[in-house]
Design a protein around this motif. Structure first.
Motif, PDB file in Angstrom:
ATOM      1  N   TRP A  64       5.870   6.643  -3.155  1.00 39.11           N
ATOM      2  CA  TRP A  64       6.193   5.273  -3.522  1.00 39.11           C
ATOM      3  C   TRP A  64       6.558   4.407  -2.313  1.00 39.11           C
ATOM      4  N   THR A  65       6.571   4.986  -1.134  1.00 41.60           N
ATOM      5  CA  THR A  65       7.009   4.252   0.044  1.00 41.60           C
ATOM      6  C   THR A  65       5.875   3.426   0.638  1.00 41.60           C
ATOM      7  N   GLY A  66       6.185   2.211   1.049  1.00 40.37           N
ATOM      8  CA  GLY A  66       5.202   1.366   1.712  1.00 40.37           C
ATOM      9  C   GLY A  66       5.846   0.115   2.268  1.00 40.37           C
ATOM     10  N   TYR A  87       0.847  -1.192   0.000  1.00 43.00           N
ATOM     11  CA  TYR A  87       0.000   0.000   0.000  1.00 43.00           C
ATOM     12  C   TYR A  87       0.883   1.243   0.000  1.00 43.00           C
ATOM     13  N   THR A  88       0.329   2.347  -0.492  1.00 44.74           N
ATOM     14  CA  THR A  88       0.939   3.657  -0.308  1.00 44.74           C
ATOM     15  C   THR A  88      -0.063   4.555   0.395  1.00 44.74           C
ATOM     16  N   GLU A  89       0.418   5.644   0.951  1.00 41.20           N
ATOM     17  CA  GLU A  89      -0.454   6.508   1.734  1.00 41.20           C
ATOM     18  C   GLU A  89      -1.513   7.149   0.852  1.00 41.20           C
ATOM     19  N   ASP A 138      10.311   7.997   2.321  1.00 45.82           N
ATOM     20  CA  ASP A 138       9.246   8.684   3.055  1.00 45.82           C
ATOM     21  C   ASP A 138       9.010   8.144   4.454  1.00 45.82           C
TER      22      ASP A 138
END
Length: 558
Positions: free
Chosen positions: A279-281, A271-273, A314
């Motif tokens: 792109w961070t998850g 998932y991403t925010e 992130d």
């Protein structure tokens, strides 16, 4: 009986290790209150000037070895000059004359060696180049995308200088380089004392380029040998794969009798925010992978190694499954839902990441990580700490500490010294004949900094469609590259599965991959040679034919 044999073997191993340690020395040829000269090999010197008399014995990012084999050299220190002579060079320094300058320091070839004269400030004329952090947005050697920070659109790629030059000598200035802190539990970065000191390495090798690289490994460390599976075929595609689609993919490889060793799962695994992009998850996307552990178990049952794409920049947001544990470790109240920033220099944070997020996924079956670091080139809390360089070290060294298996990493080039953490991801090149034409040269010059394991997006990454002829040729190049991995950007027309092409191309692609496996024992053996001698799998022709001008001119041959 078995216990006695094991004990005897351990004793013998200890004796051999002890003998090996006895054969290594500091090799300090001369030291006084302000200068110190160390003979690393007959072609390599370390030259230090410390105005406060405090020399650096810590490892640096470039130089991780401080003990060296015996070297035959002569020292003359009577009179006004210090003179150190080996079979390849003669160094002269005027005593008590302060920091190194063109007036008090000179190194020259001895009679019979490749001729040169060097003083501080003398510039190389024939550097044979090294490598570069990324081919993102490159069409051959030209930048075509505006979103890449390294170069501007229309600029030509300028490879970094490498360790070798036709001049026959190389100079490395490590005076500002960061150090390791000698923590026995886990060595970490520390800033070098700002005392105005000089910490230099000088290498004299003539045109014996192979010897120069081996000498470099004496102080900079070896190229780690990747696991055997790294030399098989890797499948990678930026695509919104589901568990079921991946299983169909693996079934098709089996049906078409196409061997496969590594499955690369790109960023959509997590998932991403929501509403923020990025792109961070760190949490499996349950819409695509309802049972992540079951998915990984299935891949293991099919003898596949798995890597997941990470964009760590992130940090860890509140929606992540393991946020609470991370927040508590970092002294953050989980109720605040405050994002925990990614700070590479923060050992406490990195430890918590491996304990709470990465380590558990490794236990579930993730074999290694794809570090796709692109944002923020330098750490916010430590001056001159390259995020790319340090994240590579942190992940690789953690694997060395925690795992019984041989470590491997898949990442972007971070600079000199990063050869100790294979394998490289060269980035998102344009789908074009120009890109294919450039990559053989890019492979070979990387060997000049011991970065011998580039993994390219075979077939190219950025484009709207695939030319089957171009892709087939690219894959054939990939079979003779260090790592054989296909990849492309997200697009329905950019599917490189062999069976989607007509029979003529499908048969050639299939056979090309199978031929890679025929060569694998040889490739693996030569990779071991790379570990021993510092010679990469794909190296320029001038290593073996240094006096032939064609070896330099035909740059696409290796």
């Amino acid at each position: 009986m078995m216990k006695k044999l094991i004990l005897a073997f351990c004793m013998l191993q200890g004796i051999l290790l002890s003998l090996g340690a006895q054969d290594m020395h500091q090799n300090i040829a001369y030291a006084d209150n302000n200068v110190r000269f160390t003979v690393i090999s007959d072609g390599t010197l370390r030259l230090e000037y410390a105005p406060d008399g405090k020399f650096v014995d810590n490892k640096s990012f470039v130089a991780v070895n401080r003990l060296y084999p015996d070297v035959d050299y002569k020292l003359k220190s009577k009179g006004a000059w210090i003179e150190i002579t080996t079979s390849k060079m003669r160094m002269r320094y005027k005593k008590d004359s302060g920091q190194f300058t063109g007036d008090n320091l000179m190194i020259e070839a001895v009679k019979g060696a490749f001729p040169f004269t060097w003083k501080p400030g003398v510039q190389q004329k024939g550097n044979l180049k090294g490598t570069y952090r990324t081919l993102d947005g490159m069409d051959g050697e030209t930048q075509t995308q505006t979103w890449v920070a390294d170069t501007k659109k229309g600029e030509q790629l300028k490879l970094e200088d490498g360790l070798l030059a036709t001049d026959g000598w190389s100079f490395i200035d490590d005076s500002q380089g960061l150090l390791f802190d000698n923590d026995p539990d886990w060595e970490w970065a520390k800033e070098r004392p700002a005392n105005g000191g000089q910490d230099w390495y000088f290498m004299a090798y003539g045109h014996d380029y192979k010897q120069a690289l081996k000498d470099y490994t004496l102080f900079a460390g070896k190229m780690p040998l990747p696991p055997r599976y790294a030399f098989g075929y890797w499948w990678s595609r930026y695509w919104l794969y589901s568990d079921k689609e991946f299983r169909n993919l693996i079934d098709n490889f089996s049906t078409y009798q196409i061997p496969l060793d590594v499955l690369v799962v790109d960023m959509d695994w997590h998932y991403t925010e929501k509403g923020k992009g990025g792109w961070t998850g760190w949490t499996w996307n349950r819409d695509l992978f309802p049972n992540p552990q079951g998915f990984l178990k299935y891949l293991k049952q099919n003898d596949l190694k798995i890597t997941l794409n990470l964009h760590p920049a992130d940090g860890v947001a509140a929606y992540e499954e393991n946020y609470t544990e991370m927040a508590k470790d970092m002294g953050v109240d989980p109720e605040t839902k405050k994002t925990i920033p990614w700070v590479n220099s923060d050992k406490k944070f990195i430890r918590s990441m491996f304990k709470n997020i990465l380590g558990p996924m490794e236990k579930d079956g993730v074999d290694f990580w794809w570090l796709d670091w692109q944002q923020g080139m330098f750490d916010p809390k430590m001056k001159n700490l390259s995020n790319t360089w340090w994240i590579n070290y942190a992940f690789f060294s953690d694997m060395e500490k925690r795992r019984e298996t041989r470590p491997m990493l898949y990442h972007r080039w971070g600079g000199l010294g990063n050869h100790r953490y294979q394998v490289g991801f060269s980035g998102d090149a344009v789908i074009s004949w120009k890109s294919l034409d450039f990559q053989p040269y890019f492979n070979s010059t990387a060997s000049n900094v011991l970065y011998g394991y580039w993994s390219h997006d075979l077939g190219g990454h950025i484009g709207s469609q695939i030319d089957p002829e171009m892709y087939t040729r690219w894959l054939q190049f990939g079979a003779l590259s260090p790592i054989m991995r296909t990849h492309s950007q997200k697009g329905a027309k950019l599917n490189k599965e062999p069976w989607v092409f007509n029979k003529e191309y499908c048969d050639i692609i299939r056979e090309t991959i199978r031929q890679r496996y025929v060569m694998a024992p040889y490739i693996y053996t030569m990779a071991r040679k790379g570990y021993d001698d510092g010679i990469s799998l794909c190296r320029p022709m001038y290593y073996d034919y240094p006096e032939n001008k064609e070896a330099y001119e035909f740059r696409n041959e290796y």
